[in-house]
Design an enzyme around this catalytic site. Structure first.
Site, short mmCIF file in Angstrom:
data_model
loop_
_atom_site.label_atom_id
_atom_site.label_comp_id
_atom_site.label_asym_id
_atom_site.label_seq_id
_atom_site.Cartn_x
_atom_site.Cartn_y
_atom_site.Cartn_z
N SER A 17 0.84 -1.21 0.00
CA SER A 17 0.00 0.00 0.00
C SER A 17 0.87 1.25 0.00
CB SER A 17 -0.86 -0.02 1.26
OG SER A 17 -1.47 1.23 1.47
N LYS A 45 2.06 -3.79 6.40
CA LYS A 45 2.49 -3.68 5.00
C LYS A 45 4.01 -3.43 4.94
CE LYS A 45 -1.48 -4.55 3.38
NZ LYS A 45 -1.72 -5.90 2.84
N TYR A 73 -2.08 -1.72 10.99
CA TYR A 73 -2.33 -2.12 9.59
C TYR A 73 -1.18 -1.66 8.70
CZ TYR A 73 -3.77 -1.47 4.80
OH TYR A 73 -3.77 -1.46 3.42
#
Ligand code: UD1
Length: 338
Positions: free
Chosen positions: A125, A154, A150
């Site tokens: 992302s 990544k 979160y």
């Protein structure tokens, strides 16, 4: 040629399965249905004329992952979408996010390195860049401290793959750093299915347009941008899906020197929140009720991609406009609420 798509019934996963099947790949989907519906299999079949193989499985079950790779020893590539993606929830449930997003990644890589030659694509992302110092954002921009568990999954996910590739020359991997995926398939047979109140802008807009939400809250209009609202790079999910196919083809060609690469996937075009609202109003032919409220904590001011690397190395370019993507999202919203 068999390709495993984890999370293949999710938003980006399902659109990628369609593009893979259209290119003649044989797709096996693993999905635990935690944030997706079995009905998506029918949508994929209806678009492509071919039913993908579907295994309902939770990748946190290490033994099941092992058994899967024993049963399917001829998988040519893995595209790993399966992950949790709600930023706010990740703050509340960090261990769930680390287990779901990193535990499963480790189990998959452990099986792949046993195989000898293996090809792996990871859903990353643009969140890894945080508020980048320079725009548009190139792949060389520094990774900034993550704002949430979160986002951290990544960053750490990319590091796990990179470290694994360094000592396993037979493993070839690509991390794709998505900007903001929106839209739906042109047939409106698959699209985004957010559970509960959408956190992302476009599903909130289409749900407001259809009357499910009273109004859109615009999170801040006092940012240092031309109209005061935040700027993002909104990319049509079908363009994004096609990038996975070309990335996979690159891995299968085996011509490249690096065995771990990262690519930005965006349009290169920044749009403000107000411009996104205007796009909805153009394609839907109606006004969208909205109100400016306080800034949302953690939002970056501006993020849009420098797409040169993907354009030149992958030979891929996003083709759809914001209006095209918005029109497809609106068509999908209207269809699912019928
Ligand atoms: C968000 C996540 C990002 C994640 C991505 C996955 C945050 C802070 N960031 O990105 O880490 O990778 O989703 O899809 O959650 N907006 C409104 N009103 C709304 C919803 C959004 O004004 O009801 C604005 C936001 O302030 C932002 C823009 O719309 O400026 C886009 O928001 P969103 O769709 O949530 O995406 P990101 O914040 O870019």
């Amino acid at each position: 040629m068999k390709i495993l798509v984890t999370g293949g019934l999710g938003f980006i996963g399902s659109h990628t399965v369609v593009e893979l099947q259209n290119e003649g790949f044989e797709v096996i989907i693993i999905d635990n249905l935690s944030n997706s519906s079995i009905e998506v299999v029918k949508g994929i079949e209806s678009i492509t004329g071919k039913e993908p193989i579907f295994e309902q499985m939770d990748l946190r079950d290490k033994q099941k992952v092992r058994d899967f790779f024993s049963a399917y020893d001829d998988i040519a590539g893995v595209i790993h979408f399966a992950a949790s993606k709600a930023v706010g929830e990740s703050v509340e449930k960090p261990l769930l996010y680390y287990e779901n997003n990193l535990g499963t990644l480790i189990y998959l890589l452990q099986e792949l390195v046993k195989k000898g030659r293996a090809n792996f694509i990871f859903s990353s992302s643009c969140t890894v860049y945080g508020q980048a110092d320079e725009l548009p954002i190139t792949e060389d921009a520094p990774v900034k401290p993550a704002e949430s568990p979160y986002g951290n999954t990544k960053q750490v996910g990319e590091e796990i793959i990179s470290d694994t590739c360094k000592v396993n020359p037979q493993l070839a991997a690509i991390a794709l750093r998505y900007f903001n995926p929106i839209g739906a398939h042109s047939t409106a047979k698959i699209g985004e299915l957010p559970i509960g109140v959408p956190q992302n802008l476009v599903p909130f807009i289409t749900q407001t347009g259809i009357g499910l939400r009273e109004q859109l809250s615009v999170f801040g209009d006092d940012y240092p941008t031309p109209d005061g609202t935040c700027i993002r790079d909104y990319i049509h999910v079908v363009d994004l899906a096609k990038a996975h196919v070309v990335a996979l083809q690159r891995l299968l060609e085996e011509k490249h020197e690096e065995n771990f690469e990262v690519f930005n996937l965006g349009t290169g075009q920044g749009s403000s929140v107000l411009e996104v609202i205007q796009s909805f109003e153009r394609v839907a032919g109606k006004k969208l009720k909205n109100k400016v409220v306080a800034r949302r904590p953690g939002d970056v001011i501006q993020a849009y991609a420098d797409t040169k690397k993907a354009n030149e190395v992958l030979g891929w370019k996003a083709l759809s406009t914001l209006d095209d993507a918005m029109a497809s999202a609106w068509k999908w919203e209207q269809k699912i609420r019928k």
